[in-house]
Scaffold this motif. Structure first.
Motif, PDB file in Angstrom:
ATOM      1  N   ALA A 149       7.844   1.267 -10.189  1.00 52.74           N
ATOM      2  CA  ALA A 149       8.933   0.444  -9.659  1.00 52.74           C
ATOM      3  C   ALA A 149       8.716   0.063  -8.197  1.00 52.74           C
ATOM      4  CB  ALA A 149      10.265   1.180  -9.817  1.00 52.74           C
ATOM      5  N   ALA A 150       8.272   1.015  -7.384  1.00 54.31           N
ATOM      6  CA  ALA A 150       8.074   0.711  -5.963  1.00 54.31           C
ATOM      7  C   ALA A 150       6.948  -0.305  -5.782  1.00 54.31           C
ATOM      8  CB  ALA A 150       7.771   1.987  -5.191  1.00 54.31           C
ATOM      9  N   THR A 151       5.881  -0.163  -6.559  1.00 54.83           N
ATOM     10  CA  THR A 151       4.786  -1.130  -6.492  1.00 54.83           C
ATOM     11  C   THR A 151       5.270  -2.518  -6.876  1.00 54.83           C
ATOM     12  OG1 THR A 151       3.228   0.626  -7.098  1.00 54.83           O
ATOM     13  CG2 THR A 151       2.457  -1.642  -7.317  1.00 54.83           C
ATOM     14  N   GLN A 179      13.676   9.345 -17.834  1.00 51.16           N
ATOM     15  CA  GLN A 179      13.518   9.823 -19.202  1.00 51.16           C
ATOM     16  C   GLN A 179      13.265   8.678 -20.170  1.00 51.16           C
ATOM     17  OE1 GLN A 179      16.892  12.047 -20.578  1.00 51.16           O
ATOM     18  NE2 GLN A 179      15.645  13.243 -21.969  1.00 51.16           N
ATOM     19  N   ALA A 180      13.911   7.524 -19.866  1.00 52.26           N
ATOM     20  CA  ALA A 180      13.764   6.382 -20.770  1.00 52.26           C
ATOM     21  C   ALA A 180      12.538   5.544 -20.477  1.00 52.26           C
ATOM     22  CB  ALA A 180      15.010   5.489 -20.680  1.00 52.26           C
ATOM     23  N   ALA A 181      11.786   5.944 -19.471  1.00 44.28           N
ATOM     24  CA  ALA A 181      10.624   5.140 -19.092  1.00 44.28           C
ATOM     25  C   ALA A 181       9.522   5.280 -20.127  1.00 44.28           C
ATOM     26  CB  ALA A 181      10.104   5.593 -17.728  1.00 44.28           C
ATOM     27  N   PRO A 182       8.764   4.228 -20.348  1.00 55.62           N
ATOM     28  CA  PRO A 182       7.637   4.331 -21.269  1.00 55.62           C
ATOM     29  C   PRO A 182       6.558   5.206 -20.684  1.00 55.62           C
ATOM     30  CG  PRO A 182       7.610   2.212 -20.142  1.00 55.62           C
ATOM     31  CD  PRO A 182       8.897   2.883 -19.781  1.00 55.62           C
ATOM     32  N   PRO A 183       5.732   5.842 -21.523  1.00 54.06           N
ATOM     33  CA  PRO A 183       4.673   6.691 -20.988  1.00 54.06           C
ATOM     34  C   PRO A 183       3.704   5.880 -20.158  1.00 54.06           C
ATOM     35  CG  PRO A 183       4.330   6.251 -23.319  1.00 54.06           C
ATOM     36  CD  PRO A 183       5.685   5.724 -22.988  1.00 54.06           C
ATOM     37  N   ALA A 184       3.161   6.510 -19.137  1.00 50.38           N
ATOM     38  CA  ALA A 184       2.220   5.814 -18.252  1.00 50.38           C
ATOM     39  C   ALA A 184       1.003   6.697 -18.061  1.00 50.38           C
ATOM     40  CB  ALA A 184       2.871   5.505 -16.912  1.00 50.38           C
ATOM     41  N   PRO A 185      -0.146   6.103 -17.862  1.00 54.18           N
ATOM     42  CA  PRO A 185      -1.352   6.893 -17.608  1.00 54.18           C
ATOM     43  C   PRO A 185      -1.247   7.572 -16.267  1.00 54.18           C
ATOM     44  CG  PRO A 185      -1.771   4.558 -17.252  1.00 54.18           C
ATOM     45  CD  PRO A 185      -0.409   4.664 -17.843  1.00 54.18           C
ATOM     46  N   PRO A 186      -2.059   8.613 -16.028  1.00 54.45           N
ATOM     47  CA  PRO A 186      -2.023   9.298 -14.746  1.00 54.45           C
ATOM     48  C   PRO A 186      -2.231   8.317 -13.604  1.00 54.45           C
ATOM     49  CG  PRO A 186      -3.383  10.500 -16.308  1.00 54.45           C
ATOM     50  CD  PRO A 186      -3.030   9.203 -16.945  1.00 54.45           C
ATOM     51  N   ALA A 187      -1.365   8.420 -12.593  1.00 59.69           N
ATOM     52  CA  ALA A 187      -1.430   7.468 -11.485  1.00 59.69           C
ATOM     53  C   ALA A 187      -2.573   7.804 -10.556  1.00 59.69           C
ATOM     54  CB  ALA A 187      -0.107   7.485 -10.719  1.00 59.69           C
ATOM     55  N   SER A 188      -3.107   6.787  -9.939  1.00 67.31           N
ATOM     56  CA  SER A 188      -4.135   6.966  -8.929  1.00 67.31           C
ATOM     57  C   SER A 188      -3.902   5.938  -7.848  1.00 67.31           C
ATOM     58  CB  SER A 188      -5.530   6.792  -9.541  1.00 67.31           C
ATOM     59  OG  SER A 188      -5.726   5.436  -9.875  1.00 67.31           O
ATOM     60  N   CYS A 199       0.826  -1.216   0.000  1.00 65.09           N
ATOM     61  CA  CYS A 199       0.000   0.000   0.000  1.00 65.09           C
ATOM     62  C   CYS A 199       0.861   1.268   0.000  1.00 65.09           C
ATOM     63  CB  CYS A 199      -0.934  -0.005   1.203  1.00 65.09           C
ATOM     64  SG  CYS A 199      -2.235  -1.251   1.118  1.00 65.09           S
ATOM     65  N   LEU A 200       1.857   1.316   0.878  1.00 57.71           N
ATOM     66  CA  LEU A 200       2.705   2.514   0.943  1.00 57.71           C
ATOM     67  C   LEU A 200       3.628   2.615  -0.261  1.00 57.71           C
ATOM     68  CD1 LEU A 200       3.568   2.662   4.754  1.00 57.71           C
ATOM     69  CD2 LEU A 200       1.986   4.095   3.461  1.00 57.71           C
ATOM     70  N   ALA A 201       4.059   1.481  -0.796  1.00 58.23           N
ATOM     71  CA  ALA A 201       4.872   1.524  -2.013  1.00 58.23           C
ATOM     72  C   ALA A 201       4.053   2.053  -3.177  1.00 58.23           C
ATOM     73  CB  ALA A 201       5.414   0.133  -2.325  1.00 58.23           C
ATOM     74  N   ARG A 202       2.788   1.648  -3.242  1.00 59.76           N
ATOM     75  CA  ARG A 202       1.903   2.172  -4.289  1.00 59.76           C
ATOM     76  C   ARG A 202       1.717   3.676  -4.131  1.00 59.76           C
ATOM     77  NH1 ARG A 202       1.162   2.942  -8.672  1.00 59.76           N
ATOM     78  NH2 ARG A 202      -0.839   3.595  -9.490  1.00 59.76           N
ATOM     79  N   ALA A 262      -5.961   3.811  -7.066  1.00 59.09           N
ATOM     80  CA  ALA A 262      -6.551   2.562  -7.503  1.00 59.09           C
ATOM     81  C   ALA A 262      -5.444   1.600  -7.905  1.00 59.09           C
ATOM     82  CB  ALA A 262      -7.489   2.810  -8.689  1.00 59.09           C
ATOM     83  N   PHE A 263      -5.699   0.332  -7.746  1.00 60.31           N
ATOM     84  CA  PHE A 263      -4.654  -0.652  -7.947  1.00 60.31           C
ATOM     85  C   PHE A 263      -4.735  -1.294  -9.330  1.00 60.31           C
ATOM     86  CE2 PHE A 263      -4.196   0.143  -3.567  1.00 60.31           C
ATOM     87  CZ  PHE A 263      -2.945  -0.318  -3.180  1.00 60.31           C
ATOM     88  N   GLY A 264      -5.217  -0.539 -10.300  1.00 62.72           N
ATOM     89  CA  GLY A 264      -5.258  -1.069 -11.647  1.00 62.72           C
ATOM     90  C   GLY A 264      -3.883  -1.383 -12.181  1.00 62.72           C
ATOM     91  N   GLU A 265      -2.891  -0.566 -11.780  1.00 60.55           N
ATOM     92  CA  GLU A 265      -1.528  -0.806 -12.235  1.00 60.55           C
ATOM     93  C   GLU A 265      -0.974  -2.111 -11.682  1.00 60.55           C
ATOM     94  OE1 GLU A 265      -2.672   1.976 -11.133  1.00 60.55           O
ATOM     95  OE2 GLU A 265      -2.242   3.577 -12.566  1.00 60.55           O
ATOM     96  N   VAL A 266      -1.473  -2.526 -10.524  1.00 59.10           N
ATOM     97  CA  VAL A 266      -1.048  -3.810  -9.968  1.00 59.10           C
ATOM     98  C   VAL A 266      -1.477  -4.935 -10.903  1.00 59.10           C
ATOM     99  CG1 VAL A 266      -1.347  -5.432  -8.058  1.00 59.10           C
ATOM    100  CG2 VAL A 266      -1.096  -2.983  -7.593  1.00 59.10           C
TER     101      VAL A 266
END
Length: 392
Positions: free
Chosen positions: A330-332, A185-194, A56-59, A196-200
């Motif tokens: 990365a933290a998640t 800078q080299a990271a791929p684009p990501a949707p706005p973070a929230s 949870c805190l890493a997210r 919500a645990f959809g990224e998980v």
């Protein structure tokens, strides 16, 4: 303090804090008149809190996009909880403080790994920077912390444990100020973070990430029998405490050696797939021999395999993580990696008591079987790929 030195300072302070306190918290609780059942309840509750709090805190750190701030805040909160042990008395106060510290500490190593793995390799500041250097410094610092506090405490005076733990956690928080921001800078684009645990779910949809978690959970979890009953088995066989301490130190020394020197070279030579297979194979050999004998000579020969079953696999997982996971989550990802092995280890530790009571040394055979199960998974899932994948 910049570049690798800042990371080494962070890991040194953080893991020295663990080494100074984690072996001695149960004894501290005992000096506060807690029963063994109450001590066990606190330790079990703290483990459960860590399993929930870590992801949870890493997210939250990924959502805020400020891993260093969350890491520093957690270290400061954990230091405050540690200081509270000076005045706390009675089961409920000790339980509250133990749970508060467990919740705060849970994401620290995952966030630290997320920062260092994505800052390391191929270079930082124009100089080579290996993740193994900083993780190895953490393992060495854990040993130093345990040794130093052991010289400071007395049979009934464990105050140095509290103050050393709190001070080192503050030092870890301070080290984050000097850490350079990870270049995403080299990271791929990501949707706005929230929150919500959809990224998980997106992370777990990556086949190689799922296999990474499964292989690490199997091999790390196989250490459960050793961690819980090796010392008891050796003592029952008549091996003295001084020899046991040497055997245990031999494993830790091998871990440090692999993190610093051997591991990076093995991964360069055989790749992450070869390293993961080697780690699982070493686990099979280690647990088969440890279950079959209590010969000091043979035990001393297999203890260095800990450098492969833990440190080498961890390096391979970090290398694979850097290849398949975006720095934006990365933290998640690190927290999920820790959660997988944590859940399996907790379950196996509970099971190990039953197995050891019934089968004694033969109880190590299922641990070897877990490593055997990890072998084909490592072959299938740990492919070498240096470029990052698409968005996760």
């Amino acid at each position: 303090m910049a570049g690798p030195i800042a990371y080494i300072a962070l890991y040194g302070a953080l893991y020295a804090a663990f080494g100074a306190a984690s072996p001695f918290w149960p004894k501290l609780f005992e000096t506060r008149a807690l029963t063994p059942q109450q001590i066990g309840s606190i330790l079990a509750a703290a483990m459960l809190v860590r399993l929930v709090s870590g992801p949870c805190l890493a997210r939250l750190a990924d959502v805020l996009g400020s891993l260093r701030l969350v890491l520093a805040s957690c270290a400061v909160l954990a230091a405050g909880a540690a200081a509270g042990f000076v005045w706390a008395d009675g089961f409920w106060w000790l339980l509250v403080l133990a749970l508060a510290q467990a919740a705060a500490l849970a994401p620290t190593t995952s966030i630290a790994d997320a920062l260092s793995v994505n800052a390391a390799k191929p270079q930082m500041g124009g100089r080579p920077f290996e993740y193994g250097w900083i993780r190895g410094s953490g393992s060495a610092a854990f040993v130093v912390g345990t040794i130093v506090v052991g010289q400071l405490i007395g049979p009934a005076d464990l105050m140095p444990v509290i103050w050393m733990n709190a001070s080192l956690l503050i030092a870890a928080a301070s080290a984050t100020v000097f850490m350079p921001a990870v270049n995403a800078q080299a990271a791929p684009p990501a949707p706005p973070a929230s929150l919500a645990f959809g990224e998980v779910g997106a992370l777990l949809a990556i086949p190689r990430f799922r296999i990474l978690i499964l292989v690490s959970a199997l091999v790390y979890g196989s250490h459960s029998m050793h961690d819980a009953f090796a010392v008891i088995r050796w003592s029952d066989a008549g091996i003295g405490t001084s020899v046991i301490s040497v055997l245990w130190s031999e494993a830790v020394a091998a871990e440090v050696l692999v993190f610093f020197f051997v591991g990076p070279r093995l991964i360069e030579r055989f790749g992450v797939r070869g390293a993961a297979i080697l780690a699982a194979a070493a686990g099979i050999i280690r647990w088969l021999i440890e279950g079959a004998t209590t010969s000091i000579v043979l035990l001393s020969m297999i203890q260095p395999l800990h450098g492969l079953t833990f440190a080498l696999l961890h390096l391979a997982c970090m290398d694979m993580m850097r290849a398949v996971v975006s720095p934006t989550v990365a933290a998640t990802a690190q927290a999920l990696y820790a959660l997988g092995s944590g859940l399996v280890t907790a379950a196996l530790i509970s099971l190990s008591g039953i197995l050891y009571a019934r089968y004694a040394g033969a109880a190590f055979l299922p641990m070897a079987a877990l490593c055997a199960l990890a072998l084909p998974l490592a072959w299938y899932g740990f492919a070498d790929q240096r470029a990052r994948c698409g968005p996760v």
